[in-house]
Motif scaffolding. Structure first.
Motif, PDB file in Angstrom:
ATOM      1  N   TRP A   1      79.263  63.635  -4.136  1.00  0.00           N
ATOM      2  CA  TRP A   1      78.806  62.281  -4.473  1.00  0.00           C
ATOM      3  C   TRP A   1      77.699  62.327  -5.515  1.00  0.00           C
ATOM      4  O   TRP A   1      76.870  63.248  -5.526  1.00  0.00           O
TER       5      TRP A   1
ATOM      6  N   TYR B   1      76.436  51.442  -6.822  1.00  0.00           N
ATOM      7  CA  TYR B   1      77.753  51.992  -7.100  1.00  0.00           C
ATOM      8  C   TYR B   1      77.666  53.513  -7.213  1.00  0.00           C
ATOM      9  O   TYR B   1      76.778  54.053  -7.891  1.00  0.00           O
ATOM     10  N   TYR B   2      78.589  54.167  -6.532  1.00  0.00           N
ATOM     11  CA  TYR B   2      78.642  55.623  -6.492  1.00  0.00           C
ATOM     12  C   TYR B   2      80.004  56.101  -6.978  1.00  0.00           C
ATOM     13  O   TYR B   2      81.018  55.434  -6.736  1.00  0.00           O
TER      14      TYR B   2
ATOM     15  N   GLY C   1      74.174  57.404  -7.375  1.00  0.00           N
ATOM     16  CA  GLY C   1      74.392  55.972  -7.451  1.00  0.00           C
ATOM     17  C   GLY C   1      73.650  55.293  -8.581  1.00  0.00           C
ATOM     18  O   GLY C   1      72.665  55.814  -9.112  1.00  0.00           O
TER      19      GLY C   1
ATOM     20  N   PHE D   1      82.786  53.790  -5.479  1.00  0.00           N
ATOM     21  CA  PHE D   1      82.446  53.119  -4.237  1.00  0.00           C
ATOM     22  C   PHE D   1      81.227  52.235  -4.489  1.00  0.00           C
ATOM     23  O   PHE D   1      80.497  52.415  -5.456  1.00  0.00           O
ATOM     24  N   ARG D   2      80.999  51.325  -3.568  1.00  0.00           N
ATOM     25  CA  ARG D   2      79.769  50.535  -3.621  1.00  0.00           C
ATOM     26  C   ARG D   2      79.252  50.295  -2.208  1.00  0.00           C
ATOM     27  O   ARG D   2      80.016  50.306  -1.242  1.00  0.00           O
ATOM     28  N   GLN D   3      77.953  50.077  -2.153  1.00  0.00           N
ATOM     29  CA  GLN D   3      77.331  49.855  -0.851  1.00  0.00           C
ATOM     30  C   GLN D   3      76.201  48.863  -0.981  1.00  0.00           C
ATOM     31  O   GLN D   3      75.371  48.957  -1.901  1.00  0.00           O
TER      32      GLN D   3
ATOM     33  N   ALA E   1      75.512  45.651  -5.746  1.00  0.00           N
ATOM     34  CA  ALA E   1      75.541  46.809  -4.845  1.00  0.00           C
ATOM     35  C   ALA E   1      75.052  48.029  -5.606  1.00  0.00           C
ATOM     36  O   ALA E   1      74.881  47.986  -6.829  1.00  0.00           O
TER      37      ALA E   1
ATOM     38  N   GLU F   1      78.822  49.024   5.330  1.00  0.00           N
ATOM     39  CA  GLU F   1      79.445  50.313   5.060  1.00  0.00           C
ATOM     40  C   GLU F   1      79.799  50.446   3.586  1.00  0.00           C
ATOM     41  O   GLU F   1      80.067  49.456   2.905  1.00  0.00           O
ATOM     42  N   ARG F   2      79.803  51.693   3.136  1.00  0.00           N
ATOM     43  CA  ARG F   2      80.230  51.959   1.771  1.00  0.00           C
ATOM     44  C   ARG F   2      81.727  51.666   1.660  1.00  0.00           C
ATOM     45  O   ARG F   2      82.497  52.062   2.530  1.00  0.00           O
ATOM     46  N   GLU F   3      82.132  50.987   0.591  1.00  0.00           N
ATOM     47  CA  GLU F   3      83.546  50.662   0.403  1.00  0.00           C
ATOM     48  C   GLU F   3      84.037  51.216  -0.919  1.00  0.00           C
ATOM     49  O   GLU F   3      83.311  51.220  -1.921  1.00  0.00           O
ATOM     50  N   GLU F   4      85.281  51.660  -0.919  1.00  0.00           N
ATOM     51  CA  GLU F   4      85.885  52.122  -2.162  1.00  0.00           C
ATOM     52  C   GLU F   4      86.336  50.909  -2.961  1.00  0.00           C
ATOM     53  O   GLU F   4      87.008  50.029  -2.421  1.00  0.00           O
TER      54      GLU F   4
END
Length: 121
Positions: free
Chosen positions: A111, A96-97, A114, A37-39, A94, A44-47
């Motif tokens: 999680w 990244y997670y 990041g 994911f990234r934010q 971003a 919002e966090r997005e996959e």
């Protein structure tokens, strides 16, 4: 201790590449789906990508914004999932997670903290 740790972030010029790694401790990664994911602040966090658990066949998916540029893969010996990011754009900047899931279509259970990716000239 059960945890995920991301690494490999940094500063890269547009058009460059980075390889992110998600390393698990306290459990075996190959029995879980792993999502990246990234934010960006204020959004919002997005996959961006997900890979299914080993043993269910290799299923991967990507956000439209990264298709053809990012590749997700597993190394079960190293207990890691990597995200190879090529042709990076400033809009890829971003945090990244990585996250653990039972399946790519399920919710995320665990999680990492990041890793920052900055794409800038």
């Amino acid at each position: 201790q059960v945890q995920l740790v991301e690494s490999g972030g940094g500063l890269v010029q547009p058009g460059g590449s980075l390889r992110l790694s998600c390393t698990a401790s306290g459990f075996t990664l190959d029995t879980y789906a792993i999502g990246w994911f990234r934010q960006v602040p204020g959004k919002e966090r997005e996959e961006v990508s997900c890979i299914s658990s080993t043993g269910t066949g290799t299923y991967t998916r990507y956000a439209d914004s990264v298709k053809g540029r990012f590749t997700i893969s597993r190394d079960n010996v190293q207990n890691t999932v990597s995200l190879q990011m090529n042709s990076l754009k400033p809009e890829d900047t971003a945090v990244y997670y990585c996250a653990r899931k039972n399946q790519c279509y399920g919710s995320s259970q665990l999680w990492g903290l990041g890793t920052q990716v900055t794409v800038s000239s």
